[in-house]
Write a protein that holds these residues in place. Structure first.
Motif, short mmCIF file in Angstrom:
data_model
loop_
_atom_site.label_atom_id
_atom_site.label_comp_id
_atom_site.label_asym_id
_atom_site.label_seq_id
_atom_site.Cartn_x
_atom_site.Cartn_y
_atom_site.Cartn_z
N LEU A 1 24.78 -46.39 -48.35
CA LEU A 1 23.56 -45.99 -48.10
C LEU A 1 23.29 -44.78 -47.23
CD1 LEU A 1 21.50 -49.18 -47.39
CD2 LEU A 1 21.43 -47.55 -49.60
N GLN A 2 24.30 -44.49 -46.35
CA GLN A 2 24.60 -43.44 -45.26
C GLN A 2 23.15 -42.80 -44.58
OE1 GLN A 2 26.73 -40.22 -47.11
NE2 GLN A 2 28.31 -41.39 -48.30
N PRO A 3 22.53 -43.80 -43.90
CA PRO A 3 21.33 -43.43 -43.20
C PRO A 3 21.72 -42.25 -42.01
CG PRO A 3 22.16 -45.48 -42.38
CD PRO A 3 23.20 -45.15 -43.46
N LYS A 4 20.45 -41.73 -41.59
CA LYS A 4 20.70 -40.75 -40.37
C LYS A 4 20.91 -41.41 -39.32
CE LYS A 4 18.33 -36.63 -38.90
NZ LYS A 4 16.76 -35.90 -39.17
N TYR A 5 20.22 -42.58 -39.28
CA TYR A 5 20.61 -43.40 -37.96
C TYR A 5 20.77 -44.74 -38.47
CZ TYR A 5 18.01 -39.73 -35.40
OH TYR A 5 17.59 -38.50 -35.23
#
Length: 617
Positions: A551-555
């Protein structure tokens, strides 16, 4: 989100709880009628909807069925005539007509039941989907199951009570629907045969029967509602054992769980016995009125006969007349008896109506609070909004100003006057002893709990690619390995086909789960097992990281997500997170985590906290 807004939402939820504590005893009253009508608006939202068409079709079939029933009912009186006069040709014609009418009646009765079954399925679909829509609105399901204890077993109310309500209602719909027409028609027929005495006697008999059954039904409804609660508790106990079977086995806890499960069963059976005893008197009333009704029909018919009204008729014609009049009176009484016989079904429907109606009122209120809360949060995060609040940088994930919070429904203060800013690139490590509020702080950040005072601002980028929370206990839904990796997404992102497969395989390898592909039979192979049963705690945490990498979220907010892994494995997984450009907010105890973070928030208990910058070695 402003602290006053959250506090107001909390007061609203408390208000729901207080209402639940003061909720009235379930019974057949105006409150029941209001809840029942609200449910009907869900089942019949507009005209012409599918349910309305089926309802009118059922009415047409039921009316046609009653016309055929009347023709079948008067056939015995016609047999008295043709047999009394030894009319062979008339006997043959009458028999042929009787066979046709009986076959027609059987077909109509079967079609009647078929439509009722279709209505049951469609009602259950519409009502269940309605509750699903509000139940999964925001975090309503979380509040109902974790924070809101006044609504017992919401899962049972949606999955079982709705089903039983729809089944019972569909079973009685045809009888209730046709009753006004049959009562009017057979009242007229009875009046033409016996004068005013017949209908008045039968109506008086019905009024008395209804009043008696209303009194007998009152205690049953409340007991039924309580029984359904205990049914849910008993079912939940078995589900608890199923989910935690291995942990219980390590404790050798079979004996203690045996005793506790049997205790819940005893409470349930005791309530069921109370219900059976209360239903006994209702059954006595129903059966008494059924049998007295058969005698009443002959009493009504006997009055004009003994008064000489039909003295001019010969025995054959009089027998035919008595048979016809007996059918009319008996059928009119039977129409009333059927309504009385529905007492048990009505009491069941009333009980389920109260449980479903109570759930509906609660989920609507909570869903509205979720919408108001979301709108308020987005309004407070509007950077173009001119206000006295300080401007927040675009790269800020969380802004807390003098925030205090405690355990819900408790005065135990966890953190007091916390001021904190979490921005992109400033990784935060949250530490502290057990019970100081580390996980509770994450619940505040996620909006699951309400802060008692202060101001919490979060962006509107919550979601798999904005801010992703990995909870302490990993969650795996049913589905394939691919579906576990991309969860909570339902579609492949950002690419498709072989490109997406390569990403998943690469991330499984980075998380140390390459062997899981062979065990599951491939990315898209349907598995019959429960993921919690086949994965070790360490493998569950590795699969959670695979999901995070994909998913590679920002946070990324991580709550002790490496507790079951070695320090080397932890270092490798955190290193990948940093390479993928995530800003980390971590809860953990190991000092080895410090090198992946710039800030440390230490919760000291009793509301105290310390915020410091980590010195790199």
């Amino acid at each position: 989100m402003a602290g006053e807004g959250r506090a107001g939402a909390a007061r609203g939820r408390d208000g729901v709880g207080e209402t639940g504590k003061r909720r009235r005893r379930p019974r057949l009253d105006l409150h029941f009628l209001q809840r029942f009508l609200r449910i009907l608006t869900i089942l019949f939202p507009y005209w012409p909807c599918r349910n309305s068409v089926m309802f009118l079709t059922l009415l047409f079939v039921a009316l046609l069925e009653q016309l055929v029933i009347y023709q079948v009912g008067v056939i015995p009186s016609q047999y008295f005539g043709v047999l009394g006069h030894r009319d062979l040709e008339g006997f043959k014609n009458l028999t042929a007509i009787a066979v046709i009418l009986i076959i027609t009646n059987s077909a109509l009765k079967s079609f009647d039941q078929f439509i009722c079954n279709l209505m049951y399925v469609n009602w259950r679909k519409d009502l269940t989907e309605y509750f699903h829509r509000y139940y999964f609105e925001g975090k309503v399901y979380y509040i109902l199951n974790v924070l809101h204890k006044d609504i017992d077993n919401p899962d049972q109310r949606i999955s079982q009570d709705v089903e039983r309500f729809c089944r019972q209602l569909s079973s009685m719909t045809s009888k209730v629907l046709i009753s006004p027409f049959t009562l009017a028609y057979y009242t007229y027929q009875c009046f033409t045969s016996t004068g005013w005495l017949g209908p008045v006697s039968i109506f008086g008999y019905f009024v008395i029967g209804t009043a008696v059954n209303k009194v007998l039904m009152g205690p049953i409804i409340a007991t039924l509602v309580h029984q359904e609660k205990l049914e849910g508790d008993f079912r939940f106990k078995h589900m608890q054992i199923r989910v935690n079977a291995e942990s219980a086995a390590f404790y050798r806890a079979g004996r203690v769980e045996y005793l506790r499960t049997n205790q819940r069963l005893a409470y349930l059976l005791q309530t069921q016995m109370e219900l059976i005893y209360k239903e006994l008197w209702l059954y006595i009333g129903i059966n008494t009125f059924d049998y007295l009704g058969s005698i009443l029909s002959y009493v009504v018919i006997a009055i004009p006969i003994f008064s000489g009204v039909y003295g001019h008729m010969d025995p054959a014609d009089l027998s035919a007349l008595v048979s016809r009049n007996a059918f009319v009176c008996i059928y009119l009484i039977n129409c009333f008896s059927q309504l009385i016989d529905l007492s048990t079904t009505v009491s069941d429907v009333a009980g389920y109506t109260h449980r479903i109606g109570e759930l509906q009122e609660t989920v609507l209120e909570l869903a509205q609070q979720e919408k108001d809360s979301t709108a308020e949060r987005e309004g407070n995060w509007n950077l173009n909004n001119v206000s006295d609040e300080p401007m927040v940088a675009v790269d800020t994930a969380f802004l807390l100003e003098r925030v205090s919070f405690s355990v819900p429904s408790s005065d135990q203060l966890l953190v007091e006057n916390l001021t904190l800013t979490v921005s992109q690139g400033n990784n935060l490590l949250i530490v502290g002893n057990t019970g100081t509020g580390k996980t509770s702080l994450l619940r505040i950040l996620a909006g699951l709990w309400e802060n008692t005072q202060g101001n919490v601002q979060v962006p509107s980028c919550f979601g798999p690619h904005g801010i992703l929370f990995l909870p302490q206990k990993p969650f795996f839904s049913d589905g394939t390995l691919r579906e576990q990796v991309i969860y909570p997404l339902t579609k492949i992102y950002p690419d498709s086909g072989s490109v997406d497969d390569e990403r998943i395989l690469r991330f499984l390898e980075l998380a140390g789960l390459s062997s899981l592909l062979a065990r599951s039979g491939g990315l898209d192979q349907k598995v019959e097992w429960n993921w919690y049963d086949v994965l070790s705690p360490g493998e569950m945490q590795r699969l959670s990281f695979t999901r995070l990498f994909y998913l590679q979220p920002k946070y990324a907010v991580l709550d002790e997500v490496t507790s079951a892994l070695t320090e080397d494995a932890e270092n490798e997984l955190y290193r990948v997170c940093k390479q993928l450009g995530m800003t980390l907010i971590s809860v953990g105890h190991r000092t080895s985590l410090e090198k992946f973070h710039e800030l440390m928030l230490k919760l000291c208990g009793n509301g105290k906290w310390e915020l410091s910058r980590i010195k790199k070695k």
